[in-house]
Each structure stands twice: as structure tokens, then as C-alpha cells.
Design an enzyme around this catalytic site. Structure first.
Site, PDB file in Angstrom:
ATOM      1  N   ASP A 439       0.811  -1.218   0.000  1.00 46.61           N
ATOM      2  CA  ASP A 439       0.000   0.000   0.000  1.00 46.61           C
ATOM      3  C   ASP A 439       0.846   1.269   0.000  1.00 46.61           C
ATOM      4  O   ASP A 439       0.581   2.205   0.766  1.00 46.61           O
ATOM      5  CB  ASP A 439      -0.941  -0.003   1.210  1.00 46.61           C
ATOM      6  CG  ASP A 439      -2.023  -1.073   1.092  1.00 46.61           C
ATOM      7  OD1 ASP A 439      -2.184  -1.612  -0.009  1.00 46.61           O
ATOM      8  OD2 ASP A 439      -2.685  -1.366   2.091  1.00 46.61           O
ATOM      9  N   ASN A 476       1.722  -6.122  -1.728  1.00 43.66           N
ATOM     10  CA  ASN A 476       0.293  -6.125  -1.445  1.00 43.66           C
ATOM     11  C   ASN A 476      -0.396  -4.890  -2.010  1.00 43.66           C
ATOM     12  O   ASN A 476      -0.007  -3.758  -1.701  1.00 43.66           O
ATOM     13  CB  ASN A 476       0.075  -6.183   0.078  1.00 43.66           C
ATOM     14  CG  ASN A 476      -1.382  -6.002   0.464  1.00 43.66           C
ATOM     15  OD1 ASN A 476      -2.234  -6.799   0.091  1.00 43.66           O
ATOM     16  ND2 ASN A 476      -1.675  -4.935   1.189  1.00 43.66           N
ATOM     17  N   GLU A 477      -1.396  -5.129  -2.844  1.00 40.91           N
ATOM     18  CA  GLU A 477      -2.299  -4.082  -3.339  1.00 40.91           C
ATOM     19  C   GLU A 477      -1.561  -2.940  -4.034  1.00 40.91           C
ATOM     20  O   GLU A 477      -2.000  -1.786  -3.972  1.00 40.91           O
ATOM     21  CB  GLU A 477      -3.166  -3.545  -2.192  1.00 40.91           C
ATOM     22  CG  GLU A 477      -4.105  -4.591  -1.632  1.00 40.91           C
ATOM     23  CD  GLU A 477      -4.967  -4.089  -0.488  1.00 40.91           C
ATOM     24  OE1 GLU A 477      -6.063  -4.631  -0.294  1.00 40.91           O
ATOM     25  OE2 GLU A 477      -4.541  -3.156   0.225  1.00 40.91           O
ATOM     26  N   ILE A 478      -0.472  -3.260  -4.709  1.00 45.91           N
ATOM     27  CA  ILE A 478       0.234  -2.222  -5.448  1.00 45.91           C
ATOM     28  C   ILE A 478      -0.469  -1.969  -6.780  1.00 45.91           C
ATOM     29  O   ILE A 478      -0.794  -0.830  -7.128  1.00 45.91           O
ATOM     30  CB  ILE A 478       1.706  -2.611  -5.677  1.00 45.91           C
ATOM     31  CG1 ILE A 478       2.368  -3.056  -4.348  1.00 45.91           C
ATOM     32  CG2 ILE A 478       2.456  -1.451  -6.303  1.00 45.91           C
ATOM     33  CD1 ILE A 478       2.429  -1.987  -3.294  1.00 45.91           C
ATOM     34  N   ASP A 559      -9.954  -8.711  -4.557  1.00 50.07           N
ATOM     35  CA  ASP A 559     -10.225  -8.470  -3.142  1.00 50.07           C
ATOM     36  C   ASP A 559     -11.451  -7.570  -3.046  1.00 50.07           C
ATOM     37  O   ASP A 559     -11.785  -6.840  -3.974  1.00 50.07           O
ATOM     38  CB  ASP A 559      -9.025  -7.930  -2.367  1.00 50.07           C
ATOM     39  CG  ASP A 559      -8.552  -6.554  -2.795  1.00 50.07           C
ATOM     40  OD1 ASP A 559      -9.269  -5.871  -3.542  1.00 50.07           O
ATOM     41  OD2 ASP A 559      -7.462  -6.161  -2.375  1.00 50.07           O
TER      42      ASP A 559
END
Length: 930
Positions: A439, A476-478, A559
Site C-alpha cells: 500500500d 500487497n495491493e500495489i 479483493d
């Protein structure tokens, strides 16, 4: 541009074998003190440790109590020095002496004999420094000193440097500027945990001394087991022989004509599979490597839990000199398996089977696709030195008991220690592992990338031998979050930020993974739409899809977080994709867990302490007055209860607090159940959905979070419910409460078709059968295909023969015959129970079920019975001081039905009569005043 580890520091393994010719001395055996100008005193310390832990042991601070995460920020703002006592008996006549650290957290200056040795700036690297000259020049007994700088202060200084890059957006939880450091990112706060920002020698260290040249000390091992010809992003041929590629990293000096020899032993039978020298020996940059092909040998295969046995082998790797003398030896426990993340295009054969076009996104083990059932793992404690093997054993046992076969090891926590991979190897839990980026956008200057490269190479090599290792993901979630946010705020500058993303996650990390493992797939981001092409020789070796999606096609994993509780059960709004890797909703921990962390006067739903321990939503800075943000999260839980469940109204305030906590857990569990059923049903839909990993497995402390297991190991309602809905064959109702449409599906994870029956029985809530079974068949036969779903019934609730939808419940009972994976010709009986009410729980005409629970000391089981009325969400609870779980919980009972339920004890500090304190309650008890 490829980077390798710096020559100034060499990465070390944590399990070492001592060979004649050198001596290893553990730093944990020395006397240590901790000091700081902020403390104005000195306290005893341990090694490994964190400053917070030593201050706690000395009685200077408290534990996870109250608002200590705010009150103890002075610790993170200070510098802390660990100082050894005199280290006696270090012999100056040794040829060389090395100072070895398995992990320093994070910005550290190392001094030995009053001489500066080195500085470090990466929590995830392990270092060795030659201190020979410092020891020879030492006056008196040497002393080792490690000064840890304040990570918040250091990264703030980096951010203020005019040369440091600025981005249009970064996500701040509490402390800012975490993206400038190679330290656990959640140390600076997250929406499920505190921001202690600890410092200290978080992993073991030791001193290595060599008597003479020609001796080595093994510091890391890359043991790569794969099928001949295997490439990371392509499926392996299961007919090809196994290849073993062993690479040993060392300090010291290796004599000429060194060789490698391996011995492979079956752990179960103690049979030696083979003992042989390795071929194609190469030596370079402190590493010796060799390879062998196991032609004609057929080792037993390792399988994930539920798919077969966890067959394990010991492989001993010996480094020999030209005379056959062993210079070094290391033994790794491992297994033979292939694991592959399939992101390839949908084939013509799949299209003919009804799979929608697009690309796959699922795992295949030993050449077979399977349904991945699991959750997301976060750091189990803010302070890793106190993460014990005993506690992690209990947690991993709960994972297996929960019918899970995979955990996503989320970034940004820390790379897991080897003992946790060992636990996963033994239990058949696949570990989707990630590099520690989350993030945020990260720097891509050469110095930062070189530091990352060393971190990546070390950790890929360190854990590569574990059969539980399933995947490496860049962060994560890049791709799904940070790139879109950056584009929205700076569309003109976006090409630059995209180029930086690809430079880090594709051009740097991907080749390093491929160079150090043939056996593990790589994806640049945890949630992604997959790739279009892979060309290792290209400057950007993976071409990602980035929204280049064809209508009617499916790509990648999803997600999903929806905090508008009005639509929590609108399953038609859930994302449709190939794999669900994150989804969830937060809930309160139990009363017993709250009592571990807050004072009795604070045990109310909206007390200051309870609210401020809720970090959803994060303050976005260092505010200690987070009521505006935390009220939003508390409000979401409150609305979730009020919209769907009886509102607790106990006269005793603590009992009412406990009931509210439990009610939030009911809502959480039902939301997850709704989604897991939907995603699992997707295995037989055009999207061919083959995985669901909910957020999150466990807690880092006692607070409102998304966890299914609380900090001390107590199961929330969620873990019981997910355990039930992750069974191999399930029956699931789907109700569109808007239209009244109602469907029942049977879903199977087995590798072969199964058949059986589902019994359907309508009752009113007093437990009386509804006339003519409300027009519904009493029994339906079914056949369900391999990893598939089948609809067995559909109707509209409005057209059923129900006198009152608020006084009706449908009980579903499945019995099926099928063959478990790898069970030869053996068939098994599978059962599953579920239920459906055509009204939300708060609207039901509940009847007191008059529940009773008795303990039978002869069978060591509890007997639960509903005397009158249907018992919904029947809940067995146990007293504080005990950790374990019931064999079944959160179930439905109809009048006269008895259930005999055992309890699995994992830890017990109570007296022997705890069984008499077990209680039972139901949805009825939630609304009843004491």
C-alpha cells in the site's frame, strides 16, 4: 539492471552445523544491558529481543494494556543501545573472527572493542562482518555494542531530504514515511494493529572464529527441487525426473577442487533414497553450487492438507575438499512436489467445458488443479522475538482443523522464520509468500534497489527447500490500489510512476526469483489481472495486463471490502473472478480477550479505550484523539448488528458488552459464510473460480479486527463457521431477499464426481414440522462433478407453503459418497448440515430453546440439547485461562436433538473443573434481559 547482495555483508542461515576447524559462539549466552538517554538508566536485556520487551521485563512499561500503543511512543522516538558484558575467551590466535547477525531491526550501528564495525538498514537481511583486526587490537575483554536509531526519526529525516522522491499519494496509518525503510511496514501502524515501531536485535546472533584458512562456515542454503525442464511460469511435466540443485553460501575460505555430496533419507521409513556427489560444480562469490538428476528414482510426493500425505525427506548436503574431508554440512527437511500458479490463457478445451474466456488464475500442485481454501496471515505479535513455536503450533493446528490448505503470508509484516515453514510442511499448509511491500509507492534509486536485491536473494534462497512454499508475490495491493490512486491524482506523471513500479517488481525482483528457484511462480502484486507475456530476456520481463480486459472474459484474482452493511448479503454484488484473495469485515473480540487488555471500568462498547484500540479507520497520523475515524468503524459493526440481529439488551453492563461483542462476531461470520459459499459455487460457474482466502486468520493484539482467531488462540464464531463451510462437499442456500428467489447448490472440492442426497425439512421455530414440507421435496438426489457445483433446487419463497416467513426454518442435511484425493479406490462418506430462514435473524419469531449443556466425564464430551424451540447460532463458550476449540460450534439444534461435542485442549492454566464452567447460549439469549 540486476543487483546481487552487497559484499560488505553476507547473509546467514539460522540452522547451522559446526565442523572441526571453527568455533561458533551464540550471542544469546552473553550478558546484555539496554540503555537510552530517554530512559536515564540501564536495564537487563536479552538477545534476541526488542527494547519494548526488555523494558517490560524490567517493569518499566506495561504490556498490550489500555492505550499503551499511544502512551509508549517515547520508546520509538528514542535511540536504544544493546551492550554486552565482557566477551571472554575469544582467542586472538584464530585466523579470522566474524560477527554474525541473523537480524537487526532496523537502523543499527555496530561497535566492537570500541571500534565502529558497520551500520545496517534492513530488518530482513542477515549480516556477517569480519572483526579480526578489531579483536587483535582490543584492549582487555571485548565488548559488543549495537546502537539502534529511532526508525520514525530516521525516515522523517530521509523524507525531508530534497533529493528524496515525492509521490502524489501515500497511505499513512500512524507513523509516516514507512516506504523509505526496509522494516516491517505494519510496525508504523495498520488498521488491525498498534504502531510500536520496535527496535532491537530481533533474531539470534553469534561469533564465528576460524582456526586457519581452508575452513568454511555455511551461512545459507538454496535447495531447489523441481522437475527437469521446469520453468517458473509454466506447468511442469510430471513425467520428467526430479532435479536437485543445491547451492551453499559460506564465509571463510574454500580450498581448490571442493565438491558437494548429498544424501536423501525418507523421514517416515529412514530409508536412504540416494547418496551421490553433485555434478557441474561451480564456485563464485562465496557460494558453491551443484546439480543432480534423480533419473529412475520415484520419491514419495508431498501434498497439501486434504489432498494427500505430507511425505518429507532429509537432504544432507556436504561440502568436501579434494581429500574427501567434510568442510561443512547442512541438513534440510524437504519434500518433492511441484507448485504452479496458472495464469495462462483459457484453452479451447476449457471453453468447450463452459469456462468463460480470459485467463486462468489458480494453483496447481503436482500437476493437478485444486480449490484453495484458506485465509490471510498477519504478524502474530508486534514483537517477533516472543512469537514462540508453541503458540504457532497451536495456530497452525487450528488452520488444519479449520479445513484450510493455504495461507497468504501478507506483506508488510516479516518474512516467516524457518520453524513456521517447518510447521506448514508437516501439516500440509501451503504458504503464499510475499515480499515486504504494501500500500505504498517505493523509492527506486540504486542504493535502495541494491538493498532490496540482497533482501530478496537471501529470503528466496533461505526458504526455497520448503514444500509448503507456494508462491512469491511482489507486494500487497500495489497494482490494484496504488497505481490507480496515483493515476487519479497525477495522470500526467503516471507513466513515470508505472515505470518505477515495473523497475522494482518486474525488472528487479522477477529475475532474482527466477535465478534462485525453478520451482516457484512469481506475480508482481498480490491482486492482479495477470500477465500477457513473459520474456526473461526483455528489460521488463513480464508484460502485465493492466485492465486490458475483454468483455465477458475473466482475469486475475479479487479483493473485496464493502462496509455498507445494507448490501452485506447481496451476493449478486460480490466480485466475479478466478480467485478471491481478500475479503472480510471486522468484529469485536470476546469478553475474555478484552479482559486481558483493558480495565473493568472500560468494558463497554463505546468506552474511550475500546474505541481507541479500534484502528479501523486509521487516524492517518499520530493523533491520540482518533474518535472521528474509529467511530466510523464502530458504527459499521453497530449497524451490521442492528440491521440483521436481535439487539442485545442485558441489564448487567458487562454482560451486555459481551453480548454486543458476540453479536458483531455473528454478523462477521455470516458475511464470510455468504461470500465463501458464493466463491466456492464459482468453481462450477463460467468464471471457474478456484480459491477463497478471507481476511484474516489471527490477531496481533486484543482489539476489533477482521481476525477469526483472537490473540491468545480463542476461536471467534468466524473460524468455526469457515471450518464448516470449507468442508469438502457442502450444501448451500442462496436467497435473493429482494426478489424472493431461492436456490440450493451442492459444491464439491473432490477430484472425482460424487453423489448423494440432501434432505430438506421445514420447521416452525417451535420445532414443529411445517405441513407438506412447505411444498418442498423432502429429499433430492444429486451428482456433482470434480471441483464443481450443481443446482439441486430452486423456488420463490413467496410461492412456498409458509404460514409465516418469520416463523420458518429449512434444515438441510447432505450425505454423499465420494473418493478423497489420493485415496486409491477407497470411498468415504461426506456429510454437511446447513439451514435457511426466509427472514433475517432479527425478524424471526424466536422461541426459547431451553438449552442445556452437560459434561460427561466418562466420554470427556459435552452434550447439548434444545428442550423446546429451535436453537439458532448455538454457542458453547469456555472460561478464561484455557485455549482450545470445540469440535463443533455455532450450529442449529431443533427440539429434542442432542449433540455430543468434544473439546480440543491446546493450553490450560485453569483448575481441573473448567468443564463445569462451560456455558451454552443461542440467538434467543442475545435479546433476553437478565
Amino acid at each position: 539492471m540486476h543487483f546481487r547482495a552487497k559484499t560488505t555483508g553476507v547473509v546467514l542461515a539460522s540452522s547451522l552445523t559446526t565442523i572441526a576447524g571453527h568455533c561458533v559462539r551464540a550471542l544469546s549466552g552473553e550478558t546484555w544491558t539496554l540503555s537510552s538517554a530517554a530512559l536515564n538508566t540501564t536495564v537487563p536485556a536479552s538477545f534476541p529481543s526488542h527494547a519494548h520487551l526488555d523494558l517490560f521485563k524490567a517493569g518499566v512499561i506495561g504490556n498490550y494494556h489500555g492505550l499503551n500503543d499511544f502512551k509508549l511512543r517515547w520508546i520509538a522516538d528514542a535511540n536504544w543501545t544493546y551492550t554486552s558484558g565482557p566477551i571472554s575467551d575469544l582467542l586472538n590466535e584464530y585466523e579470522s573472527t566474524w560477527l554474525v547477525f541473523d537480524g537487526l531491526d532496523t537502523f543499527a550501528a555496530v561497535t566492537f572493542c570500541d571500534e565502529f564495525i558497520a551500520s545496517t538498514d534492513n530488518q530482513f537481511r542477515q549480516y556477517a562482518f569480519d572483526i579480526s583486526s578489531s579483536l587483535r587490537n582490543c584492549k582487555g575483554d571485548p565488548v559488543l555494542s549495537i546502537n539502534f536509531g529511532s526508525a520514525p526519526n530516521i525516515v522523517n529525516a530521509i523524507a525531508e531530504d530534497p533529493k528524496s522522491e515525492k509521490w502524489p499519494i501515500q497511505l499513512i496509518n500512524e507513523y509516516p514515511n514507512r516506504w523509505f525503510m526496509r522494516k516491517e511496514q505494519s510496525d508504523f501502524g495498520w488498521d488491525w494493529g498498534p504502531a510500536f515501531a520496535p527496535a532491537g536485535p530481533w533474531k539470534p546472533g553469534h561469533i564465528v572464529q576460524f582456526e586457519e584458512t581452508g575452513n568454511i562456515h555455511i551461512v545459507n542454503t538454496d535447495l531447489d527441487i523441481y522437475r527437469k525442464g521446469q520453468i517458473n511460469h509454466l506447468p511442469a511435466s510430471q513425467s520428467q525426473p526430479w532435479v536437485i540443485n543445491a547451492s551453499i553460501d559460506f564465509i571463510g575460505s574454500l580450498p581448490a577442487q571442493a565438491s558437494l555430496f548429498i544424501e536423501i533419507t525418507n523421514l517416515k521409513s529412514s530409508e536412504v533414497l540416494t547418496a551421490r556427489p553433485l555434478d557441474n560444480i561451480t564456485v563464485s562469490n562465496g557460494s558453491i553450487q551443484g546439480v543432480t538428476v534423480l533419473s529412475g528414482l520415484r520419491p514419495e510426493i508431498w501434498w497439501p492438507s486434504g489432498l494427500g500425505d505430507q511425505n518429507l525427506y532429509n537432504i544432507s548436503i556436504m561440502v568436501n575438499d579434494s581429500h574427501g574431508q567434510i568442510l561443512g554440512c547442512v541438513t534440510k527437511r524437504t519434500g518433492f512436489r511441484t507448485i504452479f500458479l496458472n495464469q495462462r490463457n483459457i484453452t479451447i478445451e476449457q471453453l468447450s467445458q463452459g469456462v468463460a474466456p480470459g485467463a486462468n488464475w489458480h494453483f496447481e500442485v503436482n500437476g493437478k488443479e485444486f480449490y484453495a481454501k484458506g485465509s490471510n496471515f498477519i504478524p502474530p505479535d508486534a514483537f517477533w522475538p516472543r512469537v514462540s513455536q508453541a503458540k504457532m503450533t497451536r495456530l497452525f493446528d487450528a488452520v488444519v482443523a479449520g479445513n484450510q490448505n493455504i495461507l497468504r503470508i501478507w506483506s508488510s509484516g516479516a518474512y516467516l522464520p524457518d520453524f513456521m515453514y517447518d510447521l506448514a510442511d508437516e501439516r500440509g499448509i501451503l504458504l503464499w509468500s510475499e515480499f515486504q511491500f504494501s500500500d505504498a509507492m517505493y523509492p527506486v534509486n540504486d542504493e535502495f534497489l541494491e538493498n532490496i536485491a540482497a533482501e530478496v536473494v537471501y529470503n528466496v534462497r533461505r526458504v526455497n527447500h520448503h514444500p509448503s512454499l507456494a508462491l512469491w508475490a511482489g507486494g500487497n495491493e500495489i497494482e490494484i490500489l496504488m497505481l490507480p490512486l496515483t493515476f487519479a491524482l497525477d495522470p500526467t506523471g503516471f507513466p513515470k510512476y508505472l515505470e518505477e513500479y515495473e523497475k522494482l517488481y518486474i525488472s528487479l525482483i522477477l529475475p532474482l526469483v527466477y535465478e534462485n528457484t525453478h520451482s516457484i511462480s512469481y506475480t508482481p502484486s498480490s491482486t492482479t489481472e495477470g500477465y500477457i507475456d513473459v520474456d526473461i530476456s526483455a528489460p521488463v520481463p513480464m508484460t502485465e495486463r493492466y485492465g486490458n480486459l475483454e468483455p465477458g472474459s475473466y482475469y486475475g484474482d479479487t479483493d473485496y471490502y464493502e462496509y455498507n452493511t445494507k448490501v452485506s448479503f447481496d451476493y449478486w454484488l460480490y466480485p466475479v473472478g478466478r480467485f478471491a484473495n481478500e475479503f472480510g469485515f471486522h468484529s469485536m473480540p470476546s469478553l475474555q480477550t478484552w479482559q486481558q487488555a483493558i480495565d473493568p471500568e472500560d468494558l463497554s462498547f463505546n468506552s474511550t479505550v475500546v474505541m481507541l484500540r479500534n484502528h479501523h479507520y486509521p487516524p492517518g497520523g499520530l493523533s491520540t484523539d482518533n474518535f472521528q475515524n474509529t467511530a466510523l468503524g464502530m458504527g459499521e459493526m453497530t449497524l451490521g448488528v442492528e440491521r440483521y440481529y436481535p439487539i442485545p439488551a442485558k441489564s448487567d453492563p458487562v454482560a451486555n458488552f459481551s453480548a454486543w461483542c458476540h453479536a458483531t462476531q455473528l454478523f462477521q461470520a455470516d458475511v464470510y459464510k455468504s461470500q465463501i459459499q458464493f466463491y466456492r459455487r464459482g468453481s462450477g460457474m463460467p468464471e471457474r473460480q478456484l480459491g477463497s482466502l478471507y481476511w484474516q486468520l489471527e490477531d496481533i493484539w486484543q482489539a476489533p479486527t477482521w481476525a477469526g482467531i483472537e490473540y491468545d488462540g480463542r476461536w471467534k464464531v468466524l473460524h468455526y463457521v469457515s471450518r464448516d463451510i470449507y468442508q469438502p462437499i457442502i450444501v448451500s442456500p442462496f436467497w435473493n431477499y429482494v426478489s424472493g428467489d431461492f436456490e440450493i447448490y451442492v459444491t464439491s472440492d473432490l477430484w472425482e464426481s460424487a453423489n448423494g442426497t440432501v434432505k430438506l425439512t421445514w420447521f416452525d421455530l417451535s420445532g414443529h414440522p411445517i405441513a407438506h414440507n412447505a411444498g418442498t421435496p423432502t429429499s433430492i438426489s444429486f451428482d456433482v462433478g470434480a471441483i464443481n457445483t450443481t443446482k439441486i433446487y430452486s423456488a420463490n419463497v413467496k410461492r412456498l407453503g409458509l404460514a409465516s416467513v418469520t416463523d420458518s426454518i429449512l434444515m438441510l442435511s447432505l450425505r454423499a459418497d465420494g473418493r478423497p484425493p489420493n485415496a486409491a479406490n477407497l470411498t468415504a462418506v461426506f456429510t454437511h448440515d446447513n439451514h435457511f430462514t426466509p427472514a433475517f435473524p432479527k425478524d424471526l419469531a424466536l422461541v426459547d430453546p431451553q438449552l442445556e449443556v452437560m459434561y460427561n466425564d466418562l466420554t470427556d464430551k459435552f452434550v447439548v440439547e434444545a428442550k423446546s424451540g429451535v436453537s439458532l447460532y448455538t454457542w458453547l463458550d469456555y472460561p478464561a485461562g484455557l485455549v482450545g476449540y470445540f469440535e463443533e460450534n455455532a450450529f442449529v439444534l431443533h427440539p429434542g436433538q442432542k449433540k455430543e461435542i468434544g473439546f480440543i485442549t491446546q493450553e490450560n492454566s485453569t483448575d481441573s473443573k473448567w468443564q463445569q464452567k462451560v456455558t451454552v447460549s443461542s440467538l434467543w439469549d442475545q435479546k433476553v434481559r437478565d
